[in-house]
Design an enzyme around this catalytic site. Structure first.
Site, PDB file in Angstrom:
ATOM      1  N   TYR A  55       6.986 -10.811  -8.875  1.00 18.29           N
ATOM      2  CA  TYR A  55       7.351 -11.980  -9.679  1.00 18.29           C
ATOM      3  C   TYR A  55       8.149 -12.990  -8.852  1.00 18.29           C
ATOM      4  CZ  TYR A  55       5.933  -9.479 -13.896  1.00 18.29           C
ATOM      5  OH  TYR A  55       5.210  -8.812 -14.845  1.00 18.29           O
ATOM      6  N   THR A 192       9.610 -39.361  -1.298  1.00 14.83           N
ATOM      7  CA  THR A 192       9.167 -39.149   0.086  1.00 14.83           C
ATOM      8  C   THR A 192      10.144 -39.798   1.063  1.00 14.83           C
ATOM      9  OG1 THR A 192       6.852 -38.982  -0.524  1.00 14.83           O
ATOM     10  CG2 THR A 192       7.308 -39.697   1.731  1.00 14.83           C
ATOM     11  N   CYS A 382      -6.017   1.093  -4.433  1.00 16.52           N
ATOM     12  CA  CYS A 382      -4.723   1.728  -4.196  1.00 16.52           C
ATOM     13  C   CYS A 382      -4.238   2.447  -5.457  1.00 16.52           C
ATOM     14  CB  CYS A 382      -3.718   0.722  -3.643  1.00 16.52           C
ATOM     15  SG  CYS A 382      -2.452   1.541  -2.657  1.00 16.52           S
ATOM     16  N   ARG A 463       2.675   5.062  -0.723  1.00 17.78           N
ATOM     17  CA  ARG A 463       3.394   6.275  -0.344  1.00 17.78           C
ATOM     18  C   ARG A 463       2.624   7.515  -0.750  1.00 17.78           C
ATOM     19  NH1 ARG A 463       7.504   3.304  -2.331  1.00 17.78           N
ATOM     20  NH2 ARG A 463       8.803   2.534  -0.640  1.00 17.78           N
ATOM     21  N   HIS A 508      -6.425  -1.238   0.890  1.00 19.34           N
ATOM     22  CA  HIS A 508      -6.559  -2.557   0.257  1.00 19.34           C
ATOM     23  C   HIS A 508      -7.590  -3.384   1.023  1.00 19.34           C
ATOM     24  CE1 HIS A 508      -2.811  -2.597  -2.267  1.00 19.34           C
ATOM     25  NE2 HIS A 508      -2.480  -1.644  -1.412  1.00 19.34           N
ATOM     26  N   GLU A 510      -8.926  -6.037   0.191  1.00 22.06           N
ATOM     27  CA  GLU A 510      -8.770  -7.478  -0.060  1.00 22.06           C
ATOM     28  C   GLU A 510      -8.051  -8.193   1.084  1.00 22.06           C
ATOM     29  OE1 GLU A 510      -7.264  -5.046  -1.663  1.00 22.06           O
ATOM     30  OE2 GLU A 510      -5.212  -5.533  -2.272  1.00 22.06           O
TER      31      GLU A 510
END
Ligand code: GLN
Length: 541
Positions: A55, A192, A382, A463, A508, A510
């Site tokens: 998050y 800016t 996973c 893990r 993973h 991805e």
């Protein structure tokens, strides 16, 4: 050629997409044949983002050498196909840790250790680390945060000194925001100007301004910004919102960003970047009319950055299959026996997401049982793979209390468990199995078919492991352990061959999917989802 250093800073607000601009420039320079890398300097005190809740900063990306990194490194790899390593991601925590270790060792010979010069020298060393390898022509350094933040100051001071030392071998691109005020029907340049002023106060004159905006900024207005900010008019570039981040390199090239960078760093401009494969991808993306609908079951669905690499990998695979991706995020905490049919029945394929801890886990089991029984293409990644194993143990092997010891340390059927050597470790940072590991796939398995190979390497971040003691029972009951690590024999891939497509990977995949090199197992999954959707259509007819 001497190594060129390009610094990318940001002003006005965060989330302007410095990572995408850095990646787009790298993509163009690479397409011109240069050796490029991008590194990210983050001003937070965490040593790395590994211990951060998704998050906070979205997904934690993992490099091949096992560094838990900022998600921008994912963009860098997806845009450039160049692998990053731990040297590509530095945080304030890491800088201070190194300086404090040196102080304890007595390396500073009794001097007072200060932000200037000790912290800034450390940052400068880190900036040049990859450049010093001689492996790169361009080092793009993205400075996290926004100009004016207290925590960015040591980074800006380091950039100021480096600009001075490196001269024409460096430049600064500053990214700002030009808001459109709907009530006045006007674009506003003042933020800016103020942010460039802040940068100038820190002693840095930007060479190129990239203006993020929702609407086209008229030439006159860009000229005015150039004049007020001491930047050449052709070096004020606009980055108008587009419907895909992968169009940004093209938009930047249209405004000659790559040429301006070459010119300002004294590199001869020859020809055009070789963008054909990239443009072919964009072309497929634009031309796709049919849709493939995938559900992603996870607990961080309110923040889609938490699954960034998965959604991008699905998008790459769908695009190469000439489909638009319709990705539906399904909250695993809100999924139960009563609503599962309604939530999942319209999908062509289901992904069970990675994750940590108990929250939302039961919803994943409900989804998996439904998918397995209804033979929907299903991909567990996973924790998703671990859930596939647990669901199978509960509902097929008949072990009602089967679990991972991560969720229930006292379960009698610990089908997912820690390895013996991990059991004594208590420190959370960096105690996981991280980075790329080899995996050998069983010939003839669907996974081997997907990769078109039996020897692969993919990245890990976990893990817990499949418990070897149960391997035979799973195999006998129809869930096959078709991928394993050749050295440790840990189970890396499971599948149920009698299903359409039911595969779980402990790794993973991805993380390694890029625009020009989409991940094979995602492609196989998407193809299976498309086939499944066709059979559903035929049934309706
Ligand atoms: N929590 C699980 C583990 O540590 C899975 C981690 C993940 O999904 N990345 O093994």
């Amino acid at each position: 050629m001497e190594t060129k250093y390009i610094f990318v800073t940001g002003g006005v607000v965060s989330s302007l997409g410095k990572g995408i601009i850095s990646s787009s420039l790298a993509c163009l320079l690479k397409a011109r044949g240069y050796r490029v890398t991008i590194q990210k300097f983050d001003p937070y005190i965490n040593i790395d983002p590994g211990t951060l809740n998704p998050y906070e900063h979205g997904e934690c990306y993992v490099t091949v050498d096992g560094h838990e990194a900022d998600l921008d490194l994912g963009h860098y790899e997806r845009f450039t196909d160049i692998k990053t390593t731990r040297a590509n991601n530095v945080t304030t925590g890491k800088v201070y840790q190194s300086v404090i270790e040196k102080e304890r060792r007595g390396d500073y010979l009794g001097k007072t250790v200060q932000i200037v010069p000790h912290i800034t020298d450390e940052i400068k060393r880190d900036v040049k680390r990859l450049g010093n390898t001689g492996n790169f022509d361009f080092i793009i350094t993205e400075i996290g945060g926004t100009v004016g933040d207290i925590e960015s100051l040591p980074y800006l001071e380091s950039v100021r000194q480096l600009r001075w030392e490196l001269g024409d071998n460096s430049l600064c691109i500053h990214l700002t925001y030009v808001p459109y005020i709907a009530a006045a029907k006007e674009l506003k340049t003042k933020p800016t100007q103020h942010s460039v002023k802040l940068l100038q106060e820190a002693g840095i004159q930007p060479d190129i301004l990239v203006l993020r905006t929702e609407k086209h900024i008229p030439t006159e207005m860009r000229r005015k910004i150039a004049q007020f900010c001491n930047v050449a008019p052709d070096a004020v570039i606009q980055s108008v919102d587009v419907n895909s981040i992968y169009k940004v390199p093209v938009k930047m090239h249209e405004q000659h960003l790559d040429e301006i960078v070459l010119r300002k760093t004294g590199v001869a401009i020859e020809g055009e970047p070789h963008m054909k494969p990239w443009l072919d991808f964009l072309d497929k993306m634009e031309r796709a009319t049919e849709t493939v609908t995938i559900g992603l079951v996870g607990k961080y669905v309110e923040l889609q950055d938490a699954y960034k690499s998965i959604s991008e990998a699905l998008f790459h695979a769908a695009t190469y299959a000439d489909r638009k991706l319709n990705l539906i995020y399904i909250h695993s905490e809100k999924l139960d026996e009563k609503n599962v049919e309604e939530k999942l029945s319209g999908l062509d394929g289901v992904i069970i997401a990675p994750g940590f801890g108990q929250r939302g886990i039961e919803g994943k089991f409900v989804a998996l049982k439904w998918c397995r029984e209804h033979d929907v293409p299903t991909f567990g990644i996973c924790l998703g793979m671990q859930c596939m194993v647990i669901e199978f143990a509960r509902n097929v092997l008949g072990y009602a209390d089967a679990n991972s010891t991560e969720m229930d340390s006292r379960t009698t059927h610990n089908v997912i468990d820690l390895m013996e050597e991990q059991k004594s470790i208590s420190n959370l940072g960096g105690t996981m199995r991280l980075g790329a590991y080899d995996c050998v796939l069983r010939p003839g398995s669907r996974a081997a078919e997907a990769y078109g190979a039996t020897e692969i390497s993919e990245r890990h971040r976990h893990r817990f492991e499949f418990n070897e003691d149960y391997r035979k029972q799973f195999e006998d009951a129809g869930m096959k352990c078709v991928g394993e690590n050749p050295a440790s024999h840990l189970v890396e891939v499971v599948e149920i061959p009698e299903k359409r497509w039911y595969i779980g990977t402990q790794y993973h995949p991805e993380y390694s999917s890029t625009v020009l090199s989409p991940n094979p197992i995602f492609r196989s999954f998407i193809n299976a989802a498309i086939d499944y959707s066709a059979t559903k259509e035929n049934k309706k007819k």
